[in-house]
Design a protein around this motif. Sequence first.
Motif, PDB file in Angstrom:
ATOM      1  N   SER A 161       0.794  -1.227   0.000  1.00 50.94           N
ATOM      2  CA  SER A 161       0.000   0.000   0.000  1.00 50.94           C
ATOM      3  C   SER A 161       0.826   1.276   0.000  1.00 50.94           C
ATOM      4  N   CYS A 415     -13.427   3.612  -7.863  1.00 48.11           N
ATOM      5  CA  CYS A 415     -11.977   3.551  -8.045  1.00 48.11           C
ATOM      6  C   CYS A 415     -11.384   4.957  -8.042  1.00 48.11           C
ATOM      7  N   ILE A 489      -7.814 -11.722  -4.252  1.00 48.19           N
ATOM      8  CA  ILE A 489      -7.753 -10.449  -4.971  1.00 48.19           C
ATOM      9  C   ILE A 489      -8.038 -10.705  -6.451  1.00 48.19           C
ATOM     10  N   ASP A 494      -2.542  -5.242  -8.912  1.00 55.26           N
ATOM     11  CA  ASP A 494      -1.869  -3.942  -8.927  1.00 55.26           C
ATOM     12  C   ASP A 494      -1.425  -3.554 -10.334  1.00 55.26           C
ATOM     13  N   ASN A 503      -4.633  -1.156  -4.839  1.00 52.69           N
ATOM     14  CA  ASN A 503      -5.948  -0.995  -4.208  1.00 52.69           C
ATOM     15  C   ASN A 503      -7.090  -0.693  -5.179  1.00 52.69           C
ATOM     16  N   TRP A 505      -8.320  -3.100  -7.070  1.00 51.47           N
ATOM     17  CA  TRP A 505      -8.843  -4.430  -7.358  1.00 51.47           C
ATOM     18  C   TRP A 505     -10.204  -4.641  -6.708  1.00 51.47           C
ATOM     19  N   GLY A 515     -10.148  -2.907  -0.786  1.00 51.92           N
ATOM     20  CA  GLY A 515      -9.697  -2.193  -1.974  1.00 51.92           C
ATOM     21  C   GLY A 515     -10.657  -1.054  -2.286  1.00 51.92           C
TER      22      GLY A 515
END
Length: 536
Positions: A161, A415, A489, A494, A503, A505, A515
């Motif tokens: 992260s 997102c 995931i 990524d 993050n 995903w 995420g």
Amino acid sequence: MIKISNYALTMAILTHRASRTLAACSDGAIVTLTGPTSSACNHDAFVAALPDGCTTAELFPDLNQAEIEAEVAELCSYDAITQFVEIQGYYQKDKRYFSGGGPLVDGENYGIESGQIERFEANMGSRTLIAWPEYLARIDYNNANGLGDNGYPANMNLDKSCQLKTAMCCFTDDSMGTAFPDGSTTDVCRHDLYDSPQSNHIKEGWSVFPGSETTTQCVGFTWEDGDEDLIGNLMYDVSLRQTALHGYRGGVPGAPLCGCVEHMPEVASAQCRTASKTGDITFEFRLDDGEVSASNEAVIEYNDCGNDLATAYKANHANDEDKALIDEYLVGDCAADLTEYLNDEQFLHESQDAARYITPDPAKWSDIVVGEGIYFHPPPVDPPVADAAFRALIEAECGDGADRHCIVRRTCTSCRYDSHKDIYYKRLTALPPNVDETDGVYLLDMFMNNWSDRIANTLNVDFELYSSYEDAIAGTSRWTYCNYNDPGIGLPRDCGPTGHVGNQWNAYVRANPPGDANHHAFYVEKPMPATGRKLR
């Protein structure tokens, strides 16, 4: 990447020693290595520098050759480099400090606590390489919670992260020492509480700070790949050093005191610090009473960057899209940022924002195959049924006169980055076997929960990714970076247009860590009306 082993650290001062009764190896300094970077400390250099008659077989008689090489590598990584935990003495102090509490921040004995750091500063602060914070106590927790095989603390996980390679601390209290210098403070805009749940112990929520608030100074640093030798020193400089030498304490409510910018509050700007090394690094290995230990010495200087943190970050990146990533965290104008944030993220709209809430053309795209959040649409309960229906959509003939698989599309309202709000997966090779066949694959689950390259799914070999349909059709601006194989995931882990983007995903069965793709949907391109053949 910095990596820790399960036996490399102790809870406080970390040493990696071997007790031996040795004949040819004398007590005292046995090896001195020098070089411009930490890579100068390695097994081959260690062996070459051993004094006549002293061998690794004598130093480590119980180990085979591979184990000796690993032992020396551990000495170089975890004994020779000063561990961050050595500064305050133990993990719990660092944990509480980085979260914005503990005896150094809000205890009654500030002078005693800061005195320990002042002694470290006087003796070692500018004379040693310091490791990025990493702790034995975190290894099992991180492994069990999908945070990687490492001991990184909350909000500082270099594996998971910290993709912008930028970190900072934000202080709100200068009452214990030097006042914040004129022009060094900033406006605090907001903080998404789910970005730092291990610090605030709140799963989700948000805080906004309109108007004026307590005077705040944020100070940070940024780095590039291959430039990690001094990031531990820089974290020390912007955190404990600021507190002990200047009296800066206190954090933004609900946010960590220090962390990678992805976990910190959004602010208008931040001060920037840099560190440099004069001359080579010296690594000394000693033998004392049969015990091998290592240390390092280097001349370190800490300085201001000469510009703010956002400017320093952008100077490290040539691509305009990469440069813009920092603007998500160092926003410039809090008033404008808050208006956009509250309208886009939190408040209801009288009409749909066409740029954010994408509605695919039903003449060109299927109904939702599967989705989460405001697009909630579960797959069929029976995996073979769900997989067969999904494969049938992809294997229908698409294209204007060219036989190709139909494109899979994921739209994502939540997102963070424009590149990931609309993703197009263009298949190049045949799909792997069906889930109910020998060595079969549940293809839909790969997109939902288990993004993998172990099943004929390698970027720019088996498939391509794009941020627009036009690029996918033309084959332009395809993505160049991908990683895989993090259980739980899904797409796109990524993967990013030019490098690691974390993050973004989706995950249908894994909730920790969360995420950004909490509101997304998958669609598949429809074939041209006159076609409909199935590709093989």
